[in-house]
Scaffold this motif. Structure first.
Motif, mmCIF file in Angstrom:
data_model
loop_
_atom_site.group_PDB
_atom_site.id
_atom_site.type_symbol
_atom_site.label_atom_id
_atom_site.label_comp_id
_atom_site.label_asym_id
_atom_site.label_seq_id
_atom_site.Cartn_x
_atom_site.Cartn_y
_atom_site.Cartn_z
ATOM 1 N N ILE A 118 -1.970 9.962 9.161
ATOM 2 C CA ILE A 118 -1.013 9.225 8.334
ATOM 3 C C ILE A 118 0.290 9.016 9.082
ATOM 4 N N LYS A 140 5.221 5.575 0.183
ATOM 5 C CA LYS A 140 5.301 5.097 1.563
ATOM 6 C C LYS A 140 3.929 4.733 2.119
ATOM 7 N N TYR A 141 2.913 5.419 1.617
ATOM 8 C CA TYR A 141 1.600 5.304 2.235
ATOM 9 C C TYR A 141 0.488 4.832 1.296
ATOM 10 N N ASN A 345 -5.020 3.911 0.690
ATOM 11 C CA ASN A 345 -4.083 3.364 1.670
ATOM 12 C C ASN A 345 -3.534 2.037 1.152
#
Length: 450
Positions: A118, A140-141, A345
């Motif tokens: 990540i 954020k991810y 994701n």
């Protein structure tokens, strides 16, 4: 059975989080609980987010009618399922979604390796959320998952949430107690499962006298030790806040608090010769065979290991499950934990990934294969041993979401909790071990808590 689990979940106290989840690989575990071990080769295939079109806002809520297409890669810790159950999952999922190319990538040391992936900015479409990442970093991810419409309510829906949005769906749920070989108990002359700690020690002595290793600790493999800082602490205290409360102290590890009491139990078992003969050369895969064959009497693990013991050769009716009596009160307590959480994701094939998660929860049968309490509240667990466990009327202590401040201090201090358990058990002076990690903790806390 469903009523027993449902009642337990509704009337819960609060609990320790899987540090893993720790179940956490077991993460800080738990997870456990959550690593199946296995030694299959790791598939290092790249993520392959081939379908930008599939990331156009479509969701899994429309099921097979949605325009779900492209490649989806799931990064999993279940190395033992490669070329086995995952082949079946791939076939069945692609039959429902013929435009999707589903692939599985299995890795060991999941928390550590996933975090590296990540941080590099390149990771597959579907992952198990690392316990090393605070909830505040999820946006954020990862993509929010609130728009997945499941066929009913799910457990731990808001466990991996931030700012009102959910970023994780539990792959299954479990409790932790003593998984035991009934034939080994019979051979040792144990006629009733222990309900107090003194009775537990007496049972261990009987097993040892009969030439049976009382408890498989998997000490060398480390991750199974997560139960001692995630779950036994909850059993001792009846609360789930031990890990989170560390943020309020410069000395969270003391001999007289729940960490010290829990680790001291394992140290006593080691000192009395109730663990493997050489704890520094244990083997996870072999231990399942040894428990199945009655060479080892017990595990202190989650219900997820039961099916693995059966797969290793035990008859299901010869495997039992009871709450771990960490004290002499005679009052059974047990943690209730989510296992690893699925995450998506945000830059991957989001629509197809959500469809895959919905399918895993509702149609794959993974919860039955893994011996889990299903994520869907309306689905009845099929694991017979949970009936026995509930028959002891334990008070369930439900896991709490990880506190971001405590996790940030943990990460800054770089304390290996599994390694800490090992050091404590083997140390001549456990206080010195705690003094060392308390120093690391206090230094990190000073930098995090302003």
């Amino acid at each position: 059975m469903k009523k027993a689990i449902a009642y337990a979940l509704v009337s819960l106290l609060t609990v320790t989080s899987l540090a893993a989840c720790g179940s956490n690989n077991g993460s800080d575990n738990n997870g456990a609980s959550n690593n199946a071990g296995g030694s299959a080769a790791t598939n290092n295939a790249a993520s392959g987010n081939d379908s930008a079109a599939a990331n156009d806002g479509a969701t899994a809520s429309d099921g097979a009618d949605a325009d779900i297409s492209g490649k989806v890669v799931f990064l999993t810790n279940r190395t033992d399922m490669v070329d086995k159950e995952y082949k079946d999952y791939e076939k069945r999922f692609e039959e429902k979604y013929p435009k999707v190319d589903l692939q599985f990538e299995a890795i060991t040391d999941y928390d550590k390796n996933e975090k590296i992936r990540i941080a590099s900015g390149s990771f597959p479409d579907v992952v198990l959320l690392s316990t090393l990442i605070p909830n505040s970093d999820f946006p954020k991810y990862f993509a929010p998952l609130d728009d997945i419409k499941f066929d009913g309510d799910i457990y731990f829906k808001d466990f991996k949430s931030f700012d009102g949005k959910s970023y994780g769906i539990s792959s299954g749920n479990s409790t932790v107690g003593i998984v035991y070989n009934k034939q080994a108990f019979e051979k040792a002359g144990i006629t009733a499962v222990p309900k107090t700690y003194d009775e537990f020690l007496a049972a261990c002595q009987k097993l040892k006298d009969a030439g049976i290793v009382p408890l498989a600790s998997n000490f060398k493999d480390k991750w199974p030790l997560g139960a001692w800082y995630n779950d036994v602490t909850a059993i001792i205290s009846g609360k789930a806040d031990t890990s989170n409360n560390r943020k309020d102290s410069d000395t969270p590890f003391t001999l007289d608090n729940t960490y010290g009491k829990s680790f001291s139990i394992l140290k006593e078992l080691y000192t009395k010769g109730f663990l493997e003969k050489d704890v520094n050369s244990t083997n996870w895969e072999q231990s399942k065979k040894d428990v199945a064959q009655g060479k080892f009497g017990m595990y202190l693990l989650g219900n997820w290991v039961i099916n693995q013991v059966v797969d290793a050769g035990a008859k299901s009716e010869d495997v039992g499950f009871f709450p771990f009596p960490a004290d002499n009160s005679g009052q059974a307590k047990a943690p209730l934990n989510p296992d690893w959480f699925y995450g998506v994701n945000k830059d991957g094939n989001v629509a197809a990934s959500k469809a895959f998660i919905k399918w895993m929860i509702e149609e794959s049968g993974y919860d039955d294969f893994a011996g889990f309490i299903p994520t869907l509240k309306s689905k009845e667990p099929k694991l017979a041993q949970l009936n026995e466990f509930n028959g002891y009327n334990p008070t369930f202590v439900e896991a709490l979401p990880t506190d971001d401040t405590a996790l940030s201090i943990q990460n800054k201090a770089q304390i290996d909790m599994d390694g800490l358990v090992q050091e404590f058990v083997l140390a001549k002076d456990p206080q010195k071990v705690f003094d060392k990690v308390n120093g690391q903790w206090a230094k990190a806390r000073k930098e995090i808590v302003k």
